[in-house]
Design a protein around this motif. Structure first.
Motif, PDB file in Angstrom:
ATOM      1  N   GLU A   1     -20.101 -23.017 -15.749  1.00 37.26           N
ATOM      2  CA  GLU A   1     -19.450 -22.395 -16.584  1.00 37.26           C
ATOM      3  C   GLU A   1     -18.473 -21.308 -15.580  1.00 37.26           C
ATOM      4  N   ALA A   2     -19.378 -20.796 -15.307  1.00 29.74           N
ATOM      5  CA  ALA A   2     -19.325 -18.458 -14.068  1.00 29.74           C
ATOM      6  C   ALA A   2     -18.060 -19.641 -13.377  1.00 29.74           C
ATOM      7  N   LEU A   3     -18.157 -20.333 -12.592  1.00 31.22           N
ATOM      8  CA  LEU A   3     -17.719 -20.921 -11.203  1.00 31.22           C
ATOM      9  C   LEU A   3     -16.832 -20.980 -11.849  1.00 31.22           C
ATOM     10  N   GLY A   4     -16.345 -21.790 -12.921  1.00 31.62           N
ATOM     11  CA  GLY A   4     -14.921 -22.257 -13.171  1.00 31.62           C
ATOM     12  C   GLY A   4     -13.847 -21.545 -13.955  1.00 31.62           C
ATOM     13  N   GLU A   5     -14.479 -20.264 -14.703  1.00 33.98           N
ATOM     14  CA  GLU A   5     -13.435 -18.759 -14.449  1.00 33.98           C
ATOM     15  C   GLU A   5     -13.475 -18.340 -13.306  1.00 33.98           C
ATOM     16  N   VAL A   6     -15.052 -17.852 -12.477  1.00 30.23           N
ATOM     17  CA  VAL A   6     -14.441 -17.313 -11.470  1.00 30.23           C
ATOM     18  C   VAL A   6     -13.265 -17.784 -10.583  1.00 30.23           C
ATOM     19  N   TYR A   7     -12.997 -18.974 -10.790  1.00 31.72           N
ATOM     20  CA  TYR A   7     -12.164 -20.337  -9.594  1.00 31.72           C
ATOM     21  C   TYR A   7     -11.341 -19.345 -10.262  1.00 31.72           C
ATOM     22  N   ARG A   8     -10.530 -19.299 -11.605  1.00 30.72           N
ATOM     23  CA  ARG A   8      -9.689 -19.719 -11.944  1.00 30.72           C
ATOM     24  C   ARG A   8      -9.086 -17.996 -11.624  1.00 30.72           C
TER      25      ARG A   8
END
Length: 131
Positions: A104-111
């Motif tokens: 979830e964290a990597l997804g938010e950082v990516y976005r």
């Protein structure tokens, strides 16, 4: 090592402790690893304080006069210090580190990064994130 005089006049800065060979810092404004400095200057100098982006080292024999029994441990200092952030709020980083799992964290950082690039660069440049 980040004074305007050094940036203007010194292309290479050499630091040495006692009779040891000098440590060369080719980009004075860029800095070096804190752990490297602590190891390099020990046992003559020890870490007294850390406040991003500055570290204060003091002669080891003066530590008791300053009311300290032991030098500051650089890993503990980092663990208890403020985050030095650029482009992210402390709330965002706290959420990514403590409230979300890795995926979830990597997804938010990516976005977040992709959105910033799209808004400021007009395109999303390729990048890779890892945890």
């Amino acid at each position: 090592l980040d004074s305007p005089q050094l940036q203007e006049a010194a292309k290479i800065v050499a630091i040495s402790v006692g009779g040891s060979s000098p440590m060369e810092v080719n980009m004075p404004a860029a800095g070096v690893s804190l752990s490297y400095l602590v190891q390099r200057f020990a046992p003559d100098y020890v870490l007294l304080e850390l406040g991003s982006p500055d570290a204060v080292l003091v002669r080891a024999d003066l530590l008791p006069r300053l009311g300290r029994d032991a030098p500051l441990d650089e890993f503990q200092a980092f663990a208890h210090s403020w985050l030095d952030l650029h482009g992210f709020s402390r709330g965002q980083v706290r959420r990514w580190l403590y409230e979300l799992d890795e995926v979830e964290a990597l997804g938010e950082v990516y976005r977040h990064l992709a959105g910033w690039m799209a808004a400021h660069l007009g395109q999303v440049r390729p990048f890779v994130l890892s945890f």
